[in-house]
Motif scaffolding. Structure first.
Motif, PDB file in Angstrom:
ATOM      1  N   TRP A   1       0.857  -1.189   0.000  1.00  0.00           N
ATOM      2  CA  TRP A   1       0.000   0.000   0.000  1.00  0.00           C
ATOM      3  C   TRP A   1       0.890   1.235   0.000  1.00  0.00           C
ATOM      4  O   TRP A   1       1.922   1.259   0.649  1.00  0.00           O
ATOM      5  N   VAL A   2       0.445   2.268  -0.691  1.00  0.00           N
ATOM      6  CA  VAL A   2       1.153   3.550  -0.675  1.00  0.00           C
ATOM      7  C   VAL A   2       0.124   4.675  -0.638  1.00  0.00           C
ATOM      8  O   VAL A   2      -0.789   4.715  -1.472  1.00  0.00           O
ATOM      9  N   ARG A   3       0.266   5.569   0.329  1.00  0.00           N
ATOM     10  CA  ARG A   3      -0.542   6.800   0.366  1.00  0.00           C
ATOM     11  C   ARG A   3       0.427   7.956   0.243  1.00  0.00           C
ATOM     12  O   ARG A   3       1.336   8.102   1.065  1.00  0.00           O
ATOM     13  N   THR A   4       0.258   8.765  -0.785  1.00  0.00           N
ATOM     14  CA  THR A   4       1.249   9.800  -1.084  1.00  0.00           C
ATOM     15  C   THR A   4       0.968  11.139  -0.436  1.00  0.00           C
ATOM     16  O   THR A   4       1.850  11.998  -0.417  1.00  0.00           O
ATOM     17  N   ALA A   5      -0.248  11.366   0.086  1.00  0.00           N
ATOM     18  CA  ALA A   5      -0.599  12.677   0.639  1.00  0.00           C
ATOM     19  C   ALA A   5      -1.491  12.511   1.864  1.00  0.00           C
ATOM     20  O   ALA A   5      -2.213  11.519   1.995  1.00  0.00           O
ATOM     21  N   GLN A   6      -1.431  13.480   2.755  1.00  0.00           N
ATOM     22  CA  GLN A   6      -2.256  13.482   3.955  1.00  0.00           C
ATOM     23  C   GLN A   6      -3.728  13.320   3.587  1.00  0.00           C
ATOM     24  O   GLN A   6      -4.278  14.094   2.806  1.00  0.00           O
ATOM     25  N   GLY A   7      -4.355  12.288   4.142  1.00  0.00           N
ATOM     26  CA  GLY A   7      -5.774  12.067   3.898  1.00  0.00           C
ATOM     27  C   GLY A   7      -6.111  11.612   2.493  1.00  0.00           C
ATOM     28  O   GLY A   7      -7.283  11.504   2.143  1.00  0.00           O
ATOM     29  N   GLY A   8      -5.095  11.334   1.667  1.00  0.00           N
ATOM     30  CA  GLY A   8      -5.338  10.943   0.286  1.00  0.00           C
ATOM     31  C   GLY A   8      -5.700   9.471   0.153  1.00  0.00           C
ATOM     32  O   GLY A   8      -5.752   8.728   1.140  1.00  0.00           O
ATOM     33  N   PRO A   9      -5.959   9.046  -1.072  1.00  0.00           N
ATOM     34  CA  PRO A   9      -6.323   7.646  -1.293  1.00  0.00           C
ATOM     35  C   PRO A   9      -5.129   6.719  -1.088  1.00  0.00           C
ATOM     36  O   PRO A   9      -3.976   7.126  -1.240  1.00  0.00           O
ATOM     37  N   VAL A  10      -5.427   5.486  -0.744  1.00  0.00           N
ATOM     38  CA  VAL A  10      -4.394   4.466  -0.598  1.00  0.00           C
ATOM     39  C   VAL A  10      -4.317   3.678  -1.900  1.00  0.00           C
ATOM     40  O   VAL A  10      -5.317   3.131  -2.368  1.00  0.00           O
TER      41      VAL A  10
END
Length: 203
Positions: free
Chosen positions: A67-76
């Motif tokens: 899993w990777v989430r690139t931004a605060q509160g963004g999609p995974v």
């Protein structure tokens, strides 16, 4: 772990973004106020990884999932990589940039990432830390059986991490098959440890 080292392991692997994971119909409903403890998908995951291992012995068999989430509160972004995990193209989809069915997660649908897109996702994290691991052949299968025969699992990552962490993060599991000489050595070591454990139990 340097991102360049991680790229080295994943370089050349076809990568996919998971878009849909089917819900298993045989999963037991969770108790009110509790999490879903049943783990009916365990045999399916084991079968998929065994098949990927044997496919990998014929060629470079590295596979990855994470899993990777690139931004605060963004999609995974749920990512899989390695041809050993890919099945048939989704009917009517272009195999170059369309959908494919995956063996892990079983029956999941995914889109093929364009060249370099996996690198971009990994590069979005400031740093990575490597944690090496190998299965312990002496460990019994995790969990205990319920009266209905279902195994109980620890809380899932999505129940733990996603419930409390909204910041950017990434975790990638990279698996490489052991070659026959290393596999034989590991089997010999497991047999030796089992013999010692049985002798200790007799005493």
């Amino acid at each position: 772990m340097a991102v360049s080292e991680l790229w080295g392991r994943l370089h050349g692997l076809r990568a996919f973004r998971v878009t849909e994971i089917p819900r298993r119909q045989d999963a037991a409903a969770p108790e009110p106020g509790g999490h879903d403890q049943a783990d009916p998908g365990r045999p399916q995951r084991v079968a998929a990884l065994v098949a990927a291992y044997h496919a990998g012995l014929q060629d470079r068999g590295t596979v990855a999932f994470g899993w990777v989430r690139t931004a605060q509160g963004g999609p995974v972004h749920v990512i899989a990589a390695g041809d050993a995990l890919a099945g048939s193209p989704v009917s009517g989809a272009d195999s170059e940039d369309g959908g494919v069915l995956l063996a892990l997660p079983g029956g999941a649908r995914a889109t093929v990432l364009r060249s370099g897109q996996l690198d971009e996702l990994l590069d979005s994290m400031a740093c990575w830390r490597e944690i090496a691991g190998i299965s312990d052949g002496l460990l019994a299968p995790a969990g205990v059986s319920s009266p209905r025969g279902a195994r109980y699992a620890a809380p899932s990552l999505q129940e733990g991490l996603l419930a409390s962490w909204t910041g950017p993060f990434g975790w990638i599991v990279v698996a490489e098959p052991l070659r026959p000489p290393a596999l034989r050595a590991l089997a010999d070591e497991v047999a030796r440890r089992q013999h010692l454990a049985e002798a200790a139990a007799d005493r």
